[in-house]
Write a protein that holds these residues in place. Sequence first.
Motif: not given
Length: 189
Positions: A133-135, A156-159, A164-169
């Motif tokens: 449920e994190h996301v 949320a990002t771990a799940q 990696q580029a989208d996580k940074e964005a």
Amino acid sequence: MENQALLVDLDFGTKQLGGNTALFVKLLGRFEDEYQDAESKLAEFQQHNNLETMQLLVHTIKGVSGNLGLERLAKEAKKVEALVKRDSLDDESLQTLIHTLNQTLTEIQAVRNQHTRSSDENTRHVAQTHSGEHVEALTKALQQQRFISDELFDNATAQSNLSQADKEALQSAILDLDYPRALAILGES
């Protein structure tokens, strides 16, 4: 009648920013950082009879506080600005402005502390959710334009299956309080 003016009008300030409470609290923090030493500057300008610089500072305080919904401070700054323009500033008026500024800064700190406590409660709630449920919790927080804690973001990002580029964005969008862009990035995952 003067005491009826609010130190911090949360409704006004939040409405000015399209309901984005997190951005409003961030701007209050910037105001606090910028004007925490205004009292000493005003005293110095008065001592050196530097009325032009004093008028500029008071004018800026008046404008910024008015835009943020710091009603009482905006009113006092408007009075002092008029007195400085006429070269008729008295100690009592300046002291009233300084007192109101200090009260406003204290109230801003209280608002920021309350927002931090609310954010901490959100973090505790998210920590209690199941890992699947994190996301969803992040998406909901973004939709409601709430503060996004580091823990919520990390979980949320771990799940998620974001690159990696989208996580940074996504992190950049959240730090910029650009929640629509953050939601769009999450939707692309």
